[in-house]
Structures are given as C-alpha cells and as structure tokens.
Design an enzyme around this catalytic site. Structure first.
Site, PDB file in Angstrom:
ATOM      1  N   HIS A 116       0.812  -1.222   0.000  1.00 28.15           N
ATOM      2  CA  HIS A 116       0.000   0.000   0.000  1.00 28.15           C
ATOM      3  C   HIS A 116       0.842   1.269   0.000  1.00 28.15           C
ATOM      4  O   HIS A 116       0.345   2.348  -0.303  1.00 28.15           O
ATOM      5  CB  HIS A 116      -0.998   0.000   1.169  1.00 28.15           C
ATOM      6  CG  HIS A 116      -0.407   0.252   2.511  1.00 28.15           C
ATOM      7  ND1 HIS A 116      -0.133  -0.754   3.425  1.00 28.15           N
ATOM      8  CD2 HIS A 116      -0.049   1.400   3.128  1.00 28.15           C
ATOM      9  CE1 HIS A 116       0.354  -0.233   4.532  1.00 28.15           C
ATOM     10  NE2 HIS A 116       0.423   1.082   4.373  1.00 28.15           N
ATOM     11  N   ASP A 126       0.090  -7.652   1.379  1.00 32.21           N
ATOM     12  CA  ASP A 126       0.459  -6.239   1.478  1.00 32.21           C
ATOM     13  C   ASP A 126       1.975  -6.058   1.514  1.00 32.21           C
ATOM     14  O   ASP A 126       2.512  -5.327   2.343  1.00 32.21           O
ATOM     15  CB  ASP A 126      -0.184  -5.596   2.724  1.00 32.21           C
ATOM     16  CG  ASP A 126      -0.061  -4.070   2.709  1.00 32.21           C
ATOM     17  OD1 ASP A 126       0.107  -3.501   1.609  1.00 32.21           O
ATOM     18  OD2 ASP A 126      -0.107  -3.451   3.788  1.00 32.21           O
ATOM     19  N   GLY A 161       3.309   6.432   7.844  1.00 31.42           N
ATOM     20  CA  GLY A 161       4.724   6.632   7.533  1.00 31.42           C
ATOM     21  C   GLY A 161       5.584   5.514   8.077  1.00 31.42           C
ATOM     22  O   GLY A 161       6.680   5.256   7.590  1.00 31.42           O
ATOM     23  N   ASN A 162       5.084   4.809   9.123  1.00 32.47           N
ATOM     24  CA  ASN A 162       5.801   3.645   9.663  1.00 32.47           C
ATOM     25  C   ASN A 162       5.632   2.418   8.772  1.00 32.47           C
ATOM     26  O   ASN A 162       6.423   1.468   8.855  1.00 32.47           O
ATOM     27  CB  ASN A 162       5.293   3.283  11.061  1.00 32.47           C
ATOM     28  CG  ASN A 162       6.000   4.036  12.167  1.00 32.47           C
ATOM     29  OD1 ASN A 162       5.402   4.844  12.854  1.00 32.47           O
ATOM     30  ND2 ASN A 162       7.286   3.756  12.344  1.00 32.47           N
ATOM     31  N   SER A 163       4.597   2.408   7.951  1.00 36.98           N
ATOM     32  CA  SER A 163       4.279   1.224   7.139  1.00 36.98           C
ATOM     33  C   SER A 163       5.472   0.776   6.306  1.00 36.98           C
ATOM     34  O   SER A 163       6.090   1.572   5.609  1.00 36.98           O
ATOM     35  CB  SER A 163       3.112   1.536   6.200  1.00 36.98           C
ATOM     36  OG  SER A 163       1.930   1.734   6.915  1.00 36.98           O
ATOM     37  N   LEU A 203      -7.537 -24.692  -1.066  1.00 35.38           N
ATOM     38  CA  LEU A 203      -8.385 -25.845  -0.780  1.00 35.38           C
ATOM     39  C   LEU A 203      -9.735 -25.725  -1.472  1.00 35.38           C
ATOM     40  O   LEU A 203     -10.265 -26.686  -2.018  1.00 35.38           O
ATOM     41  CB  LEU A 203      -8.631 -25.967   0.732  1.00 35.38           C
ATOM     42  CG  LEU A 203      -7.777 -26.934   1.543  1.00 35.38           C
ATOM     43  CD1 LEU A 203      -8.290 -27.010   2.972  1.00 35.38           C
ATOM     44  CD2 LEU A 203      -7.751 -28.316   0.920  1.00 35.38           C
ATOM     45  N   GLY A 204     -10.333 -24.533  -1.394  1.00 36.29           N
ATOM     46  CA  GLY A 204     -11.640 -24.325  -2.005  1.00 36.29           C
ATOM     47  C   GLY A 204     -12.788 -24.578  -1.057  1.00 36.29           C
ATOM     48  O   GLY A 204     -13.784 -25.209  -1.433  1.00 36.29           O
ATOM     49  N   VAL A 205     -12.643 -24.105   0.177  1.00 35.45           N
ATOM     50  CA  VAL A 205     -13.724 -24.234   1.153  1.00 35.45           C
ATOM     51  C   VAL A 205     -14.034 -22.878   1.767  1.00 35.45           C
ATOM     52  O   VAL A 205     -13.167 -22.009   1.845  1.00 35.45           O
ATOM     53  CB  VAL A 205     -13.365 -25.222   2.291  1.00 35.45           C
ATOM     54  CG1 VAL A 205     -13.269 -26.641   1.776  1.00 35.45           C
ATOM     55  CG2 VAL A 205     -12.060 -24.815   2.985  1.00 35.45           C
ATOM     56  N   VAL A 206     -15.270 -22.700   2.177  1.00 31.89           N
ATOM     57  CA  VAL A 206     -15.659 -21.547   2.987  1.00 31.89           C
ATOM     58  C   VAL A 206     -15.793 -22.060   4.406  1.00 31.89           C
ATOM     59  O   VAL A 206     -16.509 -23.038   4.660  1.00 31.89           O
ATOM     60  CB  VAL A 206     -16.994 -20.942   2.502  1.00 31.89           C
ATOM     61  CG1 VAL A 206     -17.418 -19.795   3.396  1.00 31.89           C
ATOM     62  CG2 VAL A 206     -16.855 -20.458   1.061  1.00 31.89           C
ATOM     63  N   ILE A 207     -15.092 -21.413   5.330  1.00 31.87           N
ATOM     64  CA  ILE A 207     -15.040 -21.929   6.704  1.00 31.87           C
ATOM     65  C   ILE A 207     -15.527 -20.890   7.698  1.00 31.87           C
ATOM     66  O   ILE A 207     -15.654 -19.712   7.381  1.00 31.87           O
ATOM     67  CB  ILE A 207     -13.601 -22.361   7.077  1.00 31.87           C
ATOM     68  CG1 ILE A 207     -12.614 -21.192   6.895  1.00 31.87           C
ATOM     69  CG2 ILE A 207     -13.177 -23.580   6.297  1.00 31.87           C
ATOM     70  CD1 ILE A 207     -11.229 -21.458   7.402  1.00 31.87           C
TER      71      ILE A 207
END
Length: 471
Positions: free
Chosen positions: A110, A140, A211-213, A268-272
C-alpha cells in the site's frame, strides 16, 4: 519525634531508590540496537500523477446561468478552462529496509500502490529511484530494487521464536519524521484481520503511525521479526493496537516476487467459519476448536479430495487448527501440487483425507440471489420458507435448500435467521425442499442446540437453533 520522622523519611527514600534502580535495571537499553540498524532502514516517498477531468468548480456551482453576472467571475477564480482535463501529483510517505547489499528493499504494497515514481532515501541523505520488482496485495508486501552496492542490511530471525510479552522495537518514518524509534511488547501472535486471512499477524503495542508502514520490527537482539503494516484505530491515530507481518511470511513472498514477479498460494476451495460453544456441542465436540466447513466450492481440491459441508478441519498437513483463522495461512503456504493430510471430524468420527493442493485463483465468481414459489409456515421455528426455483439454484450455485420468506418472534428469530436467508441443512441433514424441511423440523429435539447451515448473500455459515421446552 523529629528523629522518628527523619528515620521514616530516610526509610522511604531508600525504598524509592530501590524501586527506581530496580525498575531501571529491568528495562532494556535500545541505544545500540537503533545505532547499528538505522542505516539499513529507508524512507520511501512516492509520486502519483492523476488526471482529473471536467470542472473544478465547487459542488453545486457547475450549472451557472449562461451569460450571468457571476459566470465569468467563478470561471476565472477556479481556473476552469471549459471542462478540460487537468493533471496534478499526489505524494505519500512510508518506510522500508534493505534485505540485500545489492539493492533489494522490502516495504508494504500500500506504500507504493499505483505510484509512478518511487524514491528511496537513505540515512546518509542519498536518494535513489527504485524499480518495483513485484507486489502482492493479499500479504500487502512489495519488493523494490535500487542500483547500488555494498548497502547495509539487517539480520533476520524467525517470528516463530517470538513470545507474547517480549520487547520489540520499530524504526520508521511516522508523518515523515525519518528514523524514529518506538518500543513496546508483543501483545499477541497469529492474529487474523478482516480481508487479510493469509497473514498470521504479530500484534504489538508499539506506537505505529502513518509513515511507519513497511518499516522493520526488531527483537531485542536487533534481528528483524516483522514488517509493520497497519494499526487498528477508531480515530485514525495510534490506539495501542499495531500489526506486523511475520518476516518468515514476508521472505517467502519476496522469493516468489524475485523469481516470478507475483505470488502463487495454495488453495483448498472451502468456505469456513469458527466453531462456537453451541456449535461444538451440536457437533459432538468437547470444546470449540477447528475450522467448520460451511461450503465446498465445485471442482476445488477439497471437493475432489472428499471434504464435505459440516466437516470440522482439526489438523492440516500435521499442524493443528485451533480455530478457523489458523487454516488460511497454512493452506496458502502449502506447496501447489503437494498431497497433504487433512484431519477432519465428521459425524463424530475423526478421519484423515489426502488432498492435492491447488493454486488460489485470482477471484471467485460472484453469485446473485432472488426469490419465489410455494410457501410453508413452520410453527415450531416461527418462520416461513419457500422452495427454490431452478433459476435461483443456478444463480446461488446450490443444489438444494429453501428460502426464508418470513421470520416471526420465536426460535428462528432468536437464532439470527433473516428474511432472504437460504437454509441448506438442518440438524446435519441436507434439505431438498419445503416438504423435507417440514419433516425435519417436526423431529427437532427441545432444549438442545442443533446446527443449521444457511447461506446469506454469498456467504454460507453454520448457526445453532434451540427449541424451547414445550414446543
């Protein structure tokens, strides 16, 4: 009496001296750490060119009476030139640090996102233009390269060695104040943040500000353990909650960015979802643990490997899954194409499945919702449901289920069920239509939480519903 008072004051003074010196002796001295490591910490400034089309007149003054007395005044005052596009520059500041003497620098994505020019400023006042080698939005992170040799670098240590409560220090450029040092302790490890599920963040109380990012987080021996990334704040300023990306995760990303310019992750393809106390009880678990599978995506590695809705993933590739937030980072870091063992709890029995890890796709297909046909009112649950049409099933990507068309005060309302929700299963049984839903509802026990799988919008999740005594 005077002698007594003098003795008392002397005694208090000794106690105070012991307390002060004892406390001072227990506090770390960061002076050498800052002195030795500051040269490898850099300030990053970016420039982005933006083209703005149309008028710059204030909102509400775009439609001026043609030929009126104020038309010429406002157009001159706000420098409007018949709505022609105007270009201007925006600038932002961040931090970073050198990871190799030949000019590779790591920072946050960012910090450099959409930048047309990236300038790296060193502690010796040198300023070099940097090339963006690659960036990764999910973690990020970004990798930069400057043309230089023999640059000072920082030592690294695995973040897995960190312990909650130990001292850490950050160096960066908050609000543009270069090489500012702030210290604190590790508040928690393995934190999962919204929209950031592939990074197990280090939480600290180190003062971090804009600014620390991208700057380094050090342990007491002067080794980098993390990259300061973001803060939690209700005001926009520091409130004691800051988060850093573990250096282990960052360096894995860096290696991929060096080689390919982009990052590939396991999938994997799962909603957890997390397992609550009530859900644990309804699934026969002794305590809340694991990741509860609320949905299995079609043609995904999970679907091919035999994972089903309602399974609770307890262990992934030999590593325990204490809560749902622990699973995505483990899967994301798994090698694509690798066969891994996934331990699950299904219908009270534990078993291990072999899953071949796939590659995380860029985006998952969006789904839409709607409503219609035959209705049924279920008195025990105090809700009305309707069958799904073929079109709705295709839009929702479901093969069965019923839509909630009305919720009255009662068990369903107290459980949080809402109008428009799709009920996919009840008490571990998949629902095909309203007739089956009615039969299942009749058999529900009273005074005991039972699991109910519902889909709301694009998200499927388990909840528990409890019928009161006498219903």
């Amino acid at each position: 009496m005077k002698r007594f008072l003098k003795k008392q004051w002397a005694f208090l003074a000794i106690l105070l001296l012991i307390a002060v010196t004892g406390q001072a002796a227990g506090l770390p001295d960061f002076t050498e750490l800052v002195k030795n490591n500051s040269p490898a910490v850099v300030n990053i400034s970016t420039t982005q060119k933006i083209t703005q089309s149309g008028s710059r007149l204030p909102h509400g003054l775009h439609q001026l009476p043609e030929g009126g007395p104020f038309e010429d005044f406002f157009r001159r005052f706000f420098d409007e030139e018949d709505g022609e596009p105007r270009s201007f520059e925006t600038h932002s500041l961040g931090s970073g640090f050198v990871i190799s003497s030949d000019g590779y620098i790591i920072t946050n994505n960012h910090v450099i996102r959409d930048a047309d020019e990236v300038i790296v400023r060193f502690s010796d006042r040198r300023e070099l233009e940097a090339e963006v080698v690659g960036s990764d939005e999910r973690s990020d992170l970004a990798l930069l390269k400057v043309e230089a040799k023999n640059l000072p670098t920082l030592k690294q240590s695995s973040a897995s060695q960190l312990k909650v409560g130990e001292w850490v220090l950050a160096i960066g450029s908050p609000f543009g104040f270069e090489h500012s040092a702030t210290a604190g302790i590790v508040s928690a490890l393995g934190r999962s943040l919204p929209e950031e599920s592939y990074v197990p963040f280090i939480q600290t109380d180190v003062a971090i500000n804009p600014g620390n990012s991208g700057g380094p987080l050090f342990n007491l021996t002067g080794e980098v353990v993390g990259i300061n990334s973001q803060i939690y704040s209700r005001t926009g300023g520091f409130m004691g909650l800051s988060f850093a990306i573990p250096i282990d995760v960052a360096m894995e990303v860096v290696e991929q960015l060096k080689e390919k310019g982009q990052v590939a992750r396991g999938w994997l393809g799962v909603v957890i979802q997390d397992v609550t106390r009530e859900l644990a009880q309804s699934f026969g678990l002794g305590k809340p643990q694991g990741a509860l599978v609320a949905r299995v995506l079609a043609d995904s590695p999970a679907a091919k490997g035999g994972i089903q809705v309602g399974d609770i993933i307890l262990d992934f590739n030999g590593k325990p899954v204490p809560r749902s937030a622990a699973l995505p980072p483990l899967v994301g870091r798994a090698e694509i194409g690798e066969m891994v063992g996934v331990q699950i709890l299904r219908a009270g029995d534990e078993k291990t499945l072999k899953i071949k890890i796939g590659e995380l796709p860029e985006k998952e297909a969006p789904q839409k919702t709607r409503k219609k046909p035959e209705h049924l009112f279920e008195k025990r649950l105090a809700l009305e449901v309707a069958d799904l049409s073929k079109k709705e099933r295709a839009q929702l990507d479901v093969v069965s289920g019923v839509r909630v068309t009305k919720v009255e005060e009662g068990p369903a309302f107290e459980a949080g069920i809402q109008h428009g929700d799709i009920i996919l299963s009840l008490n571990h049984t998949e629902i095909k239509d309203i007739t089956e839903f009615k039969e299942l509802a009749k058999k529900l026990p009273v005074g005991k939480p039972v699991p109910l799988l519902l889909q709301r919008g694009q998200t499927a999740s388990f909840i528990t519903i409890t019928l009161p005594e006498g219903s």
